[in-house]
Scaffold this motif. Structure first.
Motif, short mmCIF file in Angstrom:
data_model
loop_
_atom_site.label_atom_id
_atom_site.label_comp_id
_atom_site.label_asym_id
_atom_site.label_seq_id
_atom_site.Cartn_x
_atom_site.Cartn_y
_atom_site.Cartn_z
N TRP A 78 5.86 2.59 -4.92
CA TRP A 78 6.45 2.26 -6.04
C TRP A 78 6.26 0.95 -5.24
O TRP A 78 6.15 0.15 -4.75
CB TRP A 78 7.86 2.45 -5.79
N ARG A 79 6.20 0.23 -6.53
CA ARG A 79 6.00 -1.60 -6.74
C ARG A 79 7.50 -1.65 -6.72
O ARG A 79 8.76 -1.65 -7.62
CB ARG A 79 5.20 -1.76 -7.45
N HIS A 80 8.06 -3.51 -5.95
CA HIS A 80 9.51 -3.24 -5.95
C HIS A 80 10.04 -2.85 -6.37
O HIS A 80 11.05 -2.57 -7.57
CB HIS A 80 8.47 -4.70 -7.59
N ALA A 81 11.02 -2.62 -5.72
CA ALA A 81 11.63 -1.84 -5.27
C ALA A 81 12.99 -2.65 -4.52
O ALA A 81 13.36 -2.93 -3.72
CB ALA A 81 12.17 -0.52 -3.97
N GLY A 82 13.40 -3.20 -5.64
CA GLY A 82 15.26 -4.19 -5.81
C GLY A 82 13.49 -5.23 -5.41
O GLY A 82 13.00 -5.30 -6.28
N GLY A 83 14.38 -6.21 -4.88
CA GLY A 83 13.89 -7.43 -5.33
C GLY A 83 13.22 -7.96 -3.83
O GLY A 83 12.34 -9.00 -3.41
N PHE A 84 13.17 -7.06 -3.00
CA PHE A 84 12.34 -7.50 -1.82
C PHE A 84 11.59 -6.79 -0.50
O PHE A 84 10.39 -6.78 0.24
CB PHE A 84 13.91 -8.28 -0.42
N VAL A 85 11.36 -5.15 -1.65
CA VAL A 85 10.41 -4.29 -1.21
C VAL A 85 9.80 -4.39 -2.09
O VAL A 85 10.14 -4.02 -2.77
CB VAL A 85 10.89 -3.14 -0.52
N TRP A 86 8.08 -5.04 -1.69
CA TRP A 86 7.02 -4.75 -2.53
C TRP A 86 6.75 -3.73 -2.64
O TRP A 86 5.56 -3.84 -3.89
CB TRP A 86 6.50 -6.70 -2.78
N LEU A 87 5.99 -3.25 -1.86
CA LEU A 87 5.55 -1.86 -2.37
C LEU A 87 5.83 -0.62 -0.85
O LEU A 87 6.07 -0.74 0.01
CB LEU A 87 4.14 -2.12 -1.51
N LEU A 88 6.50 0.26 -2.03
CA LEU A 88 7.43 1.07 -0.92
C LEU A 88 6.76 2.20 -0.64
O LEU A 88 5.73 2.98 -1.68
CB LEU A 88 7.99 2.11 -1.82
N ALA A 89 6.35 2.89 0.57
CA ALA A 89 5.26 4.16 0.78
C ALA A 89 5.18 5.89 -0.57
O ALA A 89 6.14 6.01 -0.51
CB ALA A 89 5.80 4.73 2.05
N GLY A 90 3.58 6.08 -0.45
CA GLY A 90 3.84 6.71 -1.16
C GLY A 90 3.35 7.94 0.07
O GLY A 90 3.50 8.04 0.94
N THR A 91 2.76 8.83 -0.53
CA THR A 91 1.88 10.08 0.97
C THR A 91 1.20 9.05 2.00
O THR A 91 1.52 9.75 2.57
CB THR A 91 1.26 11.41 0.40
N LYS A 92 0.46 8.60 1.20
CA LYS A 92 -0.58 8.30 2.39
C LYS A 92 0.02 6.92 3.46
O LYS A 92 -0.45 7.08 4.68
CB LYS A 92 -1.54 7.39 1.57
N GLU A 93 0.82 6.07 2.68
CA GLU A 93 1.06 5.34 3.72
C GLU A 93 2.75 5.76 4.35
O GLU A 93 2.87 4.94 5.92
CB GLU A 93 2.04 4.30 2.65
N ALA A 94 3.75 6.60 4.35
CA ALA A 94 4.47 7.00 5.18
C ALA A 94 4.30 7.04 6.49
O ALA A 94 3.01 7.91 6.87
CB ALA A 94 4.99 8.04 3.83
N CYS A 95 4.66 7.04 7.33
CA CYS A 95 4.27 7.34 8.90
C CYS A 95 5.89 7.08 9.50
O CYS A 95 7.18 5.53 9.35
CB CYS A 95 3.42 6.25 9.17
N TRP A 96 5.81 7.45 11.32
CA TRP A 96 6.87 7.09 11.75
C TRP A 96 7.04 5.40 11.92
O TRP A 96 5.99 5.37 12.46
CB TRP A 96 6.72 8.28 12.67
N HIS A 97 7.82 5.12 12.67
CA HIS A 97 8.21 3.89 12.60
C HIS A 97 7.99 3.76 14.28
O HIS A 97 7.87 2.84 14.46
CB HIS A 97 9.18 3.13 12.30
N ASN A 98 8.62 4.72 14.98
CA ASN A 98 8.26 4.21 16.45
C ASN A 98 8.48 3.12 17.08
O ASN A 98 7.87 2.83 17.82
CB ASN A 98 6.88 5.50 17.10
N ASP A 99 9.12 2.88 16.45
CA ASP A 99 9.48 1.41 16.98
C ASP A 99 8.67 0.28 17.63
O ASP A 99 8.57 -0.44 18.11
CB ASP A 99 10.50 1.38 18.32
N GLU A 100 8.00 0.42 16.02
CA GLU A 100 7.30 -0.61 15.86
C GLU A 100 7.60 -1.98 15.71
O GLU A 100 6.82 -3.21 16.57
CB GLU A 100 6.16 -0.19 14.76
#
Length: 650
Positions: A78-100
């Protein structure tokens, strides 16, 4: 909470996309992808197949929560989730954060041994969370696989360092997306120069709810109105915050209450500006320049009025007025309240409230009175509910049941512990058949003593100390608040007296009772320091009739003490000093029919004055000290000595 199983993702996302596309001026998209999305009126992507979702779950080692899976089947990202998240992950981009981000250690630095589960979860989320933000304005979006509800939904946490707040929890992915939709609306609600008016089915429906909530509030249905206004406020609807803040302020809520878009309107400023300014004045640590921020958009005259009102509120001279019959009731209520009759003052306001005239359609209730130094203390949360439940402004409705009075109508409440248990010693005088303004002539030193303007005990004491230049170890001039003590009686009350000195104490009952009857009570049965004591003296026509003092474990009395007040009935056992004190005060109430107004004394503002000393002058051979301070004297230059009129003693 939204039923995630029945949520129609496609309908919701289509509506969001269309409203987003219509809100953009031509040529104002961030990049070519946004321009394509605007033309297509679709912020999403092609749907993800079940196989694609299963592959993602195999890669991540966890089955995704139901609402996120259903979302992916409609749009794989999804694009533009609210005013400050320009791209929200789909099946390809979702990943464990692992304290990155390295934020886990930073959050843990602020944990102590008393940290609760919620605080620890906020630190741990950075190691175990599933990251959904791909492109954003330093805004993190993480789903928590360990914060799971009975439907298998994972909570979503969002955090941005520039918000200076803890991570915000959303119950599930549906709630997160609905919150982002509201954020989108709130940021578009007031378009800037050159931007199209943000008008669509959603805004028109919300504005209709706001108007209905306004009428419902005037009919007395403030709870339903408040819920509708809160919802509209989340979407940024222009009138919602200003209307809702009026309800919140009368419920005693002051945090972030600024009457947005109304306080700067000259039509409503006379009522709303004093309420906002009074809250600012209550927090003296604030830089006064911050007041201007909440008045942005106001003209110079209104800003000048705000600062003039601030000065009046601070020095206690602000006086609320209103038009018509309600305005006349305000004057009567103030006269009652300044003499301590706060229950009568409140009933006077409530009886006249149906006749109140709003300043305009968006004025829900009289509000300026909360800044009035005499009327403001009348407000409690229960009374605010009563006011809001009363039909007014020409609207029909059923009147609420009156709230109970705050004053118990006796003296025994003085024996009850107060917050902090600070009221352990006090003294008061009751004088029959005189008005409160006459008390200085009976209790003060010299002629022409006038009452101070109404203020709290703390304010009165600070003013006395600021102006005082001489301090004596033998003199005990009480600072006393005055008012009416029931039918036919007036009172003078000191809630923070000096230490009791039985050898030098002189009761003011005789001088106070010239031509009438006077009662003096001084209680220290629960005093922090020294032995417990209690004094009662009664005078008529300037002559003390009877008195007794309990101190140092013994009772000394004079005159014929009535049986009902016989000290032997009370001081045979002091194991429970509070109960003895209560019994004594109840007996005094029954004997004289007088009482003290609790709410006015504890929470209100009353007239005050300084009495003559409650102790006799020192006799020959008795030592004492007098300290005189000269704050105005110029500070001596280096090497010079102060003059004779500097601080000294004898």
């Amino acid at each position: 909470m939204t039923d995630t199983t029945a949520f129609d993702w496609r309908l919701f996302l289509l509506k969001w996309s269309g409203e987003w596309a219509d809100s953009l001026p031509d040529g104002e998209t961030r990049d070519e992808d946004d321009e394509v999305a605007r033309r297509a009126r679709w912020l999403g992507f092609p749907p993800a197949s079940e196989e694609r979702i299963a592959a993602m779950e195999e890669r991540l080692g966890r089955r995704m929560p139901p609402s996120y899976r259903k979302f992916l089947k409609v749009s794989d990202g999804w694009r533009h989730a609210g005013g400050f998240v320009w791209l929200l992950a789909g099946t390809k981009e979702a990943c464990w954060h692992n304290d990155e981000s390295g934020l886990a250690d930073i959050f843990e630095e602020y944990l102590d041994e008393d940290a609760g589960p919620e605080e620890r979860r906020e630190a741990d989320i950075w190691r175990r969370g599933l990251q959904l933000d791909v492109e954003s304005d330093i805004t993190h979006v993480l789903m928590d696989p360990e914060d799971v509800d009975e439907d298998g939904e994972w909570a979503v946490y969002t955090w941005a360092s520039w918000r200076a707040a803890p991570p915000e929890r959303h119950a599930n992915f549906v709630e997160f997306m609905r919150d982002m939709y509201r954020e989108f609306h709130s940021l578009r609600a007031q378009p800037g120069d050159g931007e199209p008016v943000f008008d669509n089915d959603t805004t028109r429906k919300l504005d209709g709810l706001v108007e209905e909530a306004r009428l419902e509030a005037l009919r007395g249905g403030w709870e339903r109105a408040g819920k509708a206004l809160d919802e509209a406020k989340e979407y940024g609807r222009p009138r919602a915050a200003g209307l809702g803040d009026q309800i919140r302020r009368l419920l005693g809520q002051t945090y972030m209450v600024y009457f947005e878009n109304l306080v700067t309107d000259p039509q409503y400023a006379p009522e709303l500006l004093p309420a906002m300014v009074a809250e600012h004045a209550a927090h003296s640590y604030q830089d006064d320049s911050t007041l201007t921020f909440h008045l942005r958009g106001a003209d110079a005259d209104l800003v000048s009025l705000a600062y003039a009102t601030l000065d009046q509120v601070r020095d206690g001279t602000y006086r609320y007025t209103a038009a018509g019959p309600f305005g006349a009731a305000v004057e009567r209520a103030r006269e009652l309240a300044r003499w301590g009759e706060t229950d009568g003052a409140w009933r006077t306001l409530m009886d006249a409230l149906p006749l109140w005239e709003p300043l305009g359609p968006d004025h829900l209730a009289p509000l300026g009175w909360v800044a009035d130094p005499v009327l403001g203390p009348l407000l409690t949360e229960e009374r605010g509910r009563e006011l809001l439940s009363t039909p007014r402004g020409g609207q029909p409705g059923e009147a609420p049941r009156p709230t109970a009075g705050l004053d118990p109508g006796d003296l025994a409440w003085l024996a009850e512990p107060d917050p902090g248990n600070n009221r352990t010693s006090y003294r008061f005088a009751l004088v029959e058949g005189v008005e409160p303004e006459e008390l200085p002539g009976r209790l003060a030193e010299g002629d022409g003593i006038v009452l101070n303007e109404p203020m709290t005990f703390w304010e009165a004491r600070q003013r006395v100390l600021h102006n005082r230049r001489e301090f004596s170890s033998y003199e005990d001039r009480a600072l006393m608040a005055v008012g009416r003590a029931g039918t036919g009686w007036s009172f003078a009350f000191d809630g923070d007296p000096a230490p009791f000195d039985r050898q030098r104490f002189v009761s003011p009952a005789a001088t106070a009772g010239a031509g009438t009857r006077a009662v003096v009570v001084w209680s220290g049965l629960r005093a922090w320091h020294g032995e417990p004591f209690f004094h009662l003296s009664v005078a008529r026509d300037g002559v003390e009739q009877y008195a007794f003092t309990y101190a140092d474990g013994e009772v000394r009395s004079s005159g014929e003490v009535p049986q009902a007040l016989d000290p032997n009935r009370f001081f045979s056992d002091l194991e429970d000093s509070a109960e003895v004190e209560r019994s004594l005060l109840e007996a005094v109430t029954r004997e004289f029919g007088a009482h003290l107004p609790r709410h006015a004394i504890v929470n209100g503002r009353l007239h005050t004055f300084a009495t003559r000393s409650w102790t006799r002058p020192p006799r020959d051979g008795e030592t004492y000290a007098v300290v005189r301070m000269n704050w105005e004297a110029a500070r001596p230059a280096d090497g010079e000595q102060a003059g004779d009129d500097g601080p000294g003693s004898r």
